[in-house]
Design an enzyme around this catalytic site. Structure first.
Site, PDB file in Angstrom:
ATOM      1  N   ASP A 176       4.483  25.514  39.248  1.00 13.22           N
ATOM      2  CA  ASP A 176       4.267  25.496  40.869  1.00 13.22           C
ATOM      3  C   ASP A 176       5.615  25.689  41.616  1.00 13.22           C
ATOM      4  OD1 ASP A 176       1.772  25.147  40.550  1.00 13.22           O
ATOM      5  OD2 ASP A 176       1.818  23.113  39.893  1.00 13.22           O
ATOM      6  N   HIS A 203      -1.702  19.645  40.139  1.00 16.35           N
ATOM      7  CA  HIS A 203      -1.936  21.341  39.597  1.00 16.35           C
ATOM      8  C   HIS A 203      -3.271  21.701  39.655  1.00 16.35           C
ATOM      9  CE1 HIS A 203      -0.368  24.648  37.929  1.00 16.35           C
ATOM     10  NE2 HIS A 203      -1.468  24.769  36.953  1.00 16.35           N
TER      11      HIS A 203
HETATM   12  P1  NAD Z   1      -4.823  31.297  25.045  1.00 11.84           P
HETATM   13  O1  NAD Z   1      -6.606  31.548  24.992  1.00 11.84           O
HETATM   14  O2  NAD Z   1      -4.195  32.669  25.129  1.00 11.84           O
HETATM   15  O3  NAD Z   1      -4.230  30.549  24.218  1.00 11.84           O
HETATM   16  C1  NAD Z   1      -4.781  29.173  23.834  1.00 11.84           C
HETATM   17  C2  NAD Z   1      -4.527  28.758  22.217  1.00 11.84           C
HETATM   18  O4  NAD Z   1      -5.049  27.875  21.985  1.00 11.84           O
HETATM   19  C3  NAD Z   1      -5.197  29.821  21.424  1.00 11.84           C
HETATM   20  O5  NAD Z   1      -4.234  30.546  20.487  1.00 11.84           O
HETATM   21  C4  NAD Z   1      -6.111  28.734  20.428  1.00 11.84           C
HETATM   22  O6  NAD Z   1      -6.189  29.264  19.370  1.00 11.84           O
HETATM   23  C5  NAD Z   1      -5.497  27.580  20.782  1.00 11.84           C
HETATM   24  N1  NAD Z   1      -6.444  26.468  20.336  1.00 11.84           N
HETATM   25  C6  NAD Z   1      -7.493  26.447  20.763  1.00 11.84           C
HETATM   26  N2  NAD Z   1      -8.118  25.111  20.223  1.00 11.84           N
HETATM   27  C7  NAD Z   1      -7.179  24.336  19.733  1.00 11.84           C
HETATM   28  C8  NAD Z   1      -6.906  23.405  19.149  1.00 11.84           C
HETATM   29  N3  NAD Z   1      -7.716  22.520  18.747  1.00 11.84           N
HETATM   30  N4  NAD Z   1      -5.693  23.153  18.339  1.00 11.84           N
HETATM   31  C9  NAD Z   1      -4.617  24.181  18.687  1.00 11.84           C
HETATM   32  N5  NAD Z   1      -4.651  25.007  19.395  1.00 11.84           N
HETATM   33  C10 NAD Z   1      -5.788  25.427  19.571  1.00 11.84           C
HETATM   34  O7  NAD Z   1      -4.783  30.629  26.671  1.00 11.84           O
HETATM   35  P2  NAD Z   1      -3.267  30.421  27.539  1.00 11.84           P
HETATM   36  O8  NAD Z   1      -3.148  31.449  28.168  1.00 11.84           O
HETATM   37  O9  NAD Z   1      -2.084  30.325  26.406  1.00 11.84           O
HETATM   38  O10 NAD Z   1      -3.436  29.245  28.174  1.00 11.84           O
HETATM   39  C11 NAD Z   1      -3.597  27.965  27.466  1.00 11.84           C
HETATM   40  C12 NAD Z   1      -3.858  26.878  28.345  1.00 11.84           C
HETATM   41  O11 NAD Z   1      -2.776  26.971  29.444  1.00 11.84           O
HETATM   42  C13 NAD Z   1      -5.160  27.113  29.441  1.00 11.84           C
HETATM   43  O12 NAD Z   1      -5.830  25.900  29.560  1.00 11.84           O
HETATM   44  C14 NAD Z   1      -4.643  27.493  30.732  1.00 11.84           C
HETATM   45  O13 NAD Z   1      -5.424  27.313  31.682  1.00 11.84           O
HETATM   46  C15 NAD Z   1      -3.286  26.517  30.901  1.00 11.84           C
HETATM   47  N6  NAD Z   1      -2.188  26.952  31.695  1.00 11.84           N
HETATM   48  C16 NAD Z   1      -1.581  26.086  32.424  1.00 11.84           C
HETATM   49  C17 NAD Z   1      -0.551  26.233  33.012  1.00 11.84           C
HETATM   50  C18 NAD Z   1      -0.003  25.225  34.017  1.00 11.84           C
HETATM   51  O14 NAD Z   1       0.798  25.354  35.024  1.00 11.84           O
HETATM   52  N7  NAD Z   1       0.122  23.961  33.600  1.00 11.84           N
HETATM   53  C19 NAD Z   1      -0.111  27.597  33.339  1.00 11.84           C
HETATM   54  C20 NAD Z   1      -1.044  28.477  32.937  1.00 11.84           C
HETATM   55  C21 NAD Z   1      -2.110  28.531  31.915  1.00 11.84           C
HETATM   56  C1  LMR Z   2      -1.409  28.484  36.861  1.00  9.48           C
HETATM   57  O1  LMR Z   2      -0.961  27.924  37.755  1.00  9.48           O
HETATM   58  O2  LMR Z   2      -1.240  29.662  36.513  1.00  9.48           O
HETATM   59  C2  LMR Z   2      -2.230  27.897  35.645  1.00  9.48           C
HETATM   60  O3  LMR Z   2      -2.706  26.779  35.978  1.00  9.48           O
HETATM   61  C3  LMR Z   2      -3.322  28.896  35.277  1.00  9.48           C
HETATM   62  C4  LMR Z   2      -4.504  28.955  36.161  1.00  9.48           C
HETATM   63  O4  LMR Z   2      -5.658  28.957  35.905  1.00  9.48           O
HETATM   64  O5  LMR Z   2      -4.191  29.346  37.289  1.00  9.48           O
END
Ligand code: NAD
Ligand code: LMR
Length: 341
Positions: A176, A203
């Site tokens: 953010d 968030h």
């Molecule tokens: P993705 O699906 O590409 O990757 C997620 C990974 O987690 C996969 O490789 C999967 O195998 C793994 N996984 C699932 N269960 C698991 C477990 N029990 N133990 C270990 N690994 C496990 O998803 P992504 O795009 O990398 O996003 C991941 C998360 O991050 C999502 O929840 C997304 O919403 C979040 N996110 C948060 C922010 C933020 O600003 N905080 C920003 C972007 C994404």
């Molecule tokens: C973001 O802010 O990009 C993450 O929280 C992923 C989402 O679902 O927007």
């Protein structure tokens, strides 16, 4: 002195210098849980490039041998190991100083972050149970959504296990801040590298509250309408990426960058570097809400100081009041889940 002797003496001195600088820097282990995912892979790359990391542990339920083999060939000091599946989770976590969690499902167009709760709450609970057992003193950087609920879930799991330390649990809201800086610099027409913008609250949607009135360098060029539009774009930044990716997930590359920035700040704090301040969603008394994102000073034990909000504009005060209901119910949802499951 003969040239060859001179060369030997200077090589000896260089080696001593190298030794003394590496002896001064503590060994630090970073574990990434969800390391084979869209965020996990580029985050693994960025942490491998971080000179403060001596050991990099890459854990996922699948795919980590390949990611670890790939990243391990990069000629930087961090020693990389891949771990896959429940049986290897303990070893992945053992001795970790910082655990970064991007494990879980991402959004598709039309979904809210809260729609991810059903799946991600259980994933986060399981991983935090293992952290409490195998590296209870690690700093935990929670990326998995919905952050407004997954951080309270982690806190409850740690409380149940008797390992909770509010100084060591962080919701990663750095993306953010990264977005607010980029959008502000573009609109105010200032070089982005010098820009700072605190982002507080939580968030998700309106719980993300950028404080453009405190942005530096200050700009007189922005109207109230500009500030409203910048606020809305920051709040909707995640959705902007989800829609642009059209079903192929959410922000991964900018998130990996943001996660690496926050992870680096945690390591610097642990190593005693002074004045490390980042925004993060932490246990807080800044408002009446039990968890809240604000500027946080990082130190040798994690959170050294949760910094107050400072002066807000009338528009920001209004934003603050209107985010409290949604943020509190997301926090309560996380706590209830962890207590009842
Ligand atoms: P993705 O699906 O590409 O990757 C997620 C990974 O987690 C996969 O490789 C999967 O195998 C793994 N996984 C699932 N269960 C698991 C477990 N029990 N133990 C270990 N690994 C496990 O998803 P992504 O795009 O990398 O996003 C991941 C998360 O991050 C999502 O929840 C997304 O919403 C979040 N996110 C948060 C922010 C933020 O600003 N905080 C920003 C972007 C994404
Ligand atoms: C973001 O802010 O990009 C993450 O929280 C992923 C989402 O679902 O927007």
């Amino acid at each position: 002195m003969r040239p060859s002797l001179l060369r030997t003496a200077s090589q000896h001195l260089r080696r001593r210098r190298d030794y003394s600088s590496s002896a001064a820097q503590p060994e630090r282990k970073v574990a990434i849980l969800g390391a084979a995912g869209g965020i996990g892979q580029p985050l693994a790359l960025l942490m491998k490039l971080n000179p403060l990391v001596s050991s990099l542990s890459l854990y996922d339920i699948a795919g980590t041998p390949g990611v670890a083999a790939d990243v391990s060939h990069i000629n930087t000091p961090a020693l990389v190991k891949g771990f896959m599946g429940d049986d290897q989770l303990a070893e992945a976590l053992q001795g970790a100083d910082v655990v970064i969690i991007p494990a879980g499902v991402p959004r598709k167009p039309g979904m809210t972050r809260d729609d991810l709760f059903k799946i991600n709450a259980g994933i986060v609970k399981g991983l935090c149970t293992a952290i409490a057992k195998h590296c209870p003193n690690a700093l935990v950087n929670m990326i998995s959504n919905p952050v407004n609920s997954t951080v309270p879930i982690a806190a409850e799991v740690f409380k149940k296990a008797g390992t909770f330390d509010e100084k060591k649990l962080f919701g990663v809201t750095t993306l953010d801040v990264v977005r607010a800086k980029t959008f502000y610099a573009g609109k105010a027409n200032v070089p982005v590298t010098g820009v700072n913008v605190p982002v507080v609250g939580g968030h998700a949607g309106i719980t993300i509250l950028p404080l453009f009135s405190q942005a530096t360098p200050a700009s007189n060029a922005l109207s109230h309408e500009d500030l409203k539009a910048l606020t809305k774009r920051t709040q909707d930044g995640g959705t902007e990426v989800v829609e642009a990716k059209a079903g192929k997930g959410s922000a991964t590359l900018s998130m990996a960058y943001a996660g690496a920035v926050f992870g680096d700040a945690c390591l610097k704090g642990l190593n005693g570097v002074p004045d490390i301040v980042e925004c993060s969603f932490v246990q807080s008394t800044v408002t009446e809400l039990p968890f809240f994102a604000s500027k946080v000073r990082l130190g040798k034990n994690g959170v050294e100081e949760v910094i107050g909000l400072g002066e807000l504009s009338a528009f920001e005060k209004e934003g603050l009041e209107s985010l409290k209901g949604e943020l509190m119910s997301s926090i309560e949802k996380g706590i209830k889940f962890a207590q009842e499951s």
